[in-house]
Design a protein around this motif. Sequence first.
Motif, PDB file in Angstrom:
ATOM      1  N   ALA A   2      -0.145 -16.303   5.470  1.00  0.00           N
ATOM      2  CA  ALA A   2      -1.261 -17.227   5.659  1.00  0.00           C
ATOM      3  C   ALA A   2      -2.614 -16.521   5.561  1.00  0.00           C
ATOM      4  O   ALA A   2      -3.655 -17.160   5.479  1.00  0.00           O
ATOM      5  CB  ALA A   2      -1.132 -17.935   7.001  1.00  0.00           C
ATOM      6  N   ASP A   3      -2.619 -15.186   5.601  1.00  0.00           N
ATOM      7  CA  ASP A   3      -3.873 -14.444   5.423  1.00  0.00           C
ATOM      8  C   ASP A   3      -3.572 -13.030   4.930  1.00  0.00           C
ATOM      9  O   ASP A   3      -2.397 -12.629   4.820  1.00  0.00           O
ATOM     10  CB  ASP A   3      -4.705 -14.408   6.720  1.00  0.00           C
ATOM     11  CG  ASP A   3      -3.924 -13.796   7.878  1.00  0.00           C
ATOM     12  OD1 ASP A   3      -3.183 -12.821   7.638  1.00  0.00           O
ATOM     13  OD2 ASP A   3      -4.047 -14.299   9.006  1.00  0.00           O
ATOM     14  N   ALA A   4      -4.655 -12.292   4.640  1.00  0.00           N
ATOM     15  CA  ALA A   4      -4.492 -10.964   4.035  1.00  0.00           C
ATOM     16  C   ALA A   4      -3.768  -9.994   4.971  1.00  0.00           C
ATOM     17  O   ALA A   4      -2.927  -9.209   4.531  1.00  0.00           O
ATOM     18  CB  ALA A   4      -5.859 -10.416   3.654  1.00  0.00           C
ATOM     19  N   GLU A   5      -4.084 -10.051   6.269  1.00  0.00           N
ATOM     20  CA  GLU A   5      -3.452  -9.123   7.230  1.00  0.00           C
ATOM     21  C   GLU A   5      -1.937  -9.299   7.209  1.00  0.00           C
ATOM     22  O   GLU A   5      -1.177  -8.330   7.157  1.00  0.00           O
ATOM     23  CB  GLU A   5      -3.976  -9.373   8.657  1.00  0.00           C
ATOM     24  CG  GLU A   5      -5.391  -8.874   8.901  1.00  0.00           C
ATOM     25  CD  GLU A   5      -5.564  -7.388   8.623  1.00  0.00           C
ATOM     26  OE1 GLU A   5      -4.584  -6.645   8.759  1.00  0.00           O
ATOM     27  OE2 GLU A   5      -6.680  -6.986   8.231  1.00  0.00           O
ATOM     28  N   GLU A   6      -1.507 -10.567   7.252  1.00  0.00           N
ATOM     29  CA  GLU A   6      -0.066 -10.841   7.255  1.00  0.00           C
ATOM     30  C   GLU A   6       0.556 -10.342   5.946  1.00  0.00           C
ATOM     31  O   GLU A   6       1.622  -9.730   5.930  1.00  0.00           O
ATOM     32  CB  GLU A   6       0.170 -12.347   7.439  1.00  0.00           C
ATOM     33  CG  GLU A   6       1.624 -12.655   7.756  1.00  0.00           C
ATOM     34  CD  GLU A   6       1.926 -14.179   7.803  1.00  0.00           C
ATOM     35  OE1 GLU A   6       3.101 -14.528   7.863  1.00  0.00           O
ATOM     36  OE2 GLU A   6       0.964 -14.986   7.761  1.00  0.00           O
ATOM     37  N   ALA A   7      -0.172 -10.568   4.833  1.00  0.00           N
ATOM     38  CA  ALA A   7       0.346 -10.140   3.523  1.00  0.00           C
ATOM     39  C   ALA A   7       0.502  -8.618   3.484  1.00  0.00           C
ATOM     40  O   ALA A   7       1.522  -8.098   3.005  1.00  0.00           O
ATOM     41  CB  ALA A   7      -0.603 -10.593   2.424  1.00  0.00           C
TER      42      ALA A   7
END
Length: 423
Positions: A157-162
Amino acid sequence: MSTAAPRILVIEDSLMLIRPLCRMVNKQGFVAVPVTSMAEVRQALADDPRFMAAVADYCLPDAPNGEVLPLLLENRIPTVVLTAHNDMQTRERVLCMPVVDYIPKESPSAFEYVMKMLRRIRINPGIKVLVVDDSQAVRQFLRLQLERHLYQVLEAADAEEALGILRHESGIKLVLTDHDMPGMDGVRMTSTVRRFLDHTRLAIIGISGSQDPTMTARFIKAGADDYLQKPFNYEEFFCRVTRNVEFVENLQALQESANKDPLSGLSNRRHFFEQVASLRHNYSVAVLDIDLFKRINDGFGHDIGDQVICQTARLLESFFPDDIIARFGGEEFVILAQPLDAPDMLRQLDKLRRALANLSISTPLGDLRFTVSIGMAAAEEADISTLLKQADNYLYQAKHNGRNQVCGGIIDQTSDPASVASA
Ligand SMILES: Nc1nc2c(ncn2[C@@H]2O[C@H](COP(=O)(O)OP(=O)(O)OP(=O)(O)O)[C@@H](O)[C@H]2O)c(=O)[nH]1
């Protein structure tokens, strides 16, 4: 265990087309099951519905308006649609259904494209694609599209999770990322990913609905491979997804062939040194040489000599599964084990030597047995070239002492190396 070739249902009422199509399908290593009508499709599914995919003509004598497609999709068969109808209406109607692709027969390369799609349907279930977008609806939409082509889809859902997923999950070959997300945006995420995953590991496609004319360049300069402007059409989306996944696959194949010895499948000499460069000191190195290999070639032929090399490589891998193994050339192999445990290494090498001596290879000229000689050197501080030289000296000693044995020891930098020999 059965390793039957996957079956492909080939549905085409023109005999002129179905024969070459089936020939091409079989040439790809599949088994084509030809049928010419909707009634025959029903029968084929009743007989055995296990098809890897179907290549379906849109218009059949008993199903003129694509009625065969829902039947195939109900049976969860990935379907590539071939059609002579190239009008917008038919195209829209077909692509509303979750088919793999829609290919007009008019194109001279239509069959080639069908084969490419079949190859992808076979490979894609092993490929992971990561979709990064803060909108759940967009992630769901992209997931459904990618699943048509049988990719394994992961979502963030966002860059950190990716970034977390990319650091821990292996086998991701493609990232599709939005630009505008809370926190880190897609361009910054792309440049962060490129610090630890290069283009040989992963392709990145930036996606955005932004009207900013610099967006494509910003993504590409940050390390993306491609860019898609929203809204995009389904076919363009897949052309780009396929092209980028293939690009990574081709780079990986090139890298593999540059690193591997083609006969044994082990690392080659160059790749061995590349791998060693990233290691700290404190390891054992062994050089293994097949005894009197020239005689094997002369007596049994080069093909049998090649088999001896390959069997030796397989046993080496099974005895040293966590270590670096390479074929340096001819009948010479090198093993690098870390961390240093010279007595254990010597024992394991001797077990390997005995296992190879007990191996029997059946040949048209009778059973063949062979032996190997091994030299091993270990040290806490010595560099790889010193160790290799020392292991080579021990190998020479093993050969000189009558072959079929392991000689080795720990190099003490301050005095002459002590030698351990096992026969
Ligand atoms: N079949 C096969 N033979 C190879 C390959 N590479 C090198 N050779 C052969 O390996 C043989 C090596 O022979 P030598 O260096 O004389 O050594 P040897 O006969 O093993 O004798 P010792 O090492 O003293 O035990 C040569 O005949 C090469 O032609 C290969 O990839 N396949």
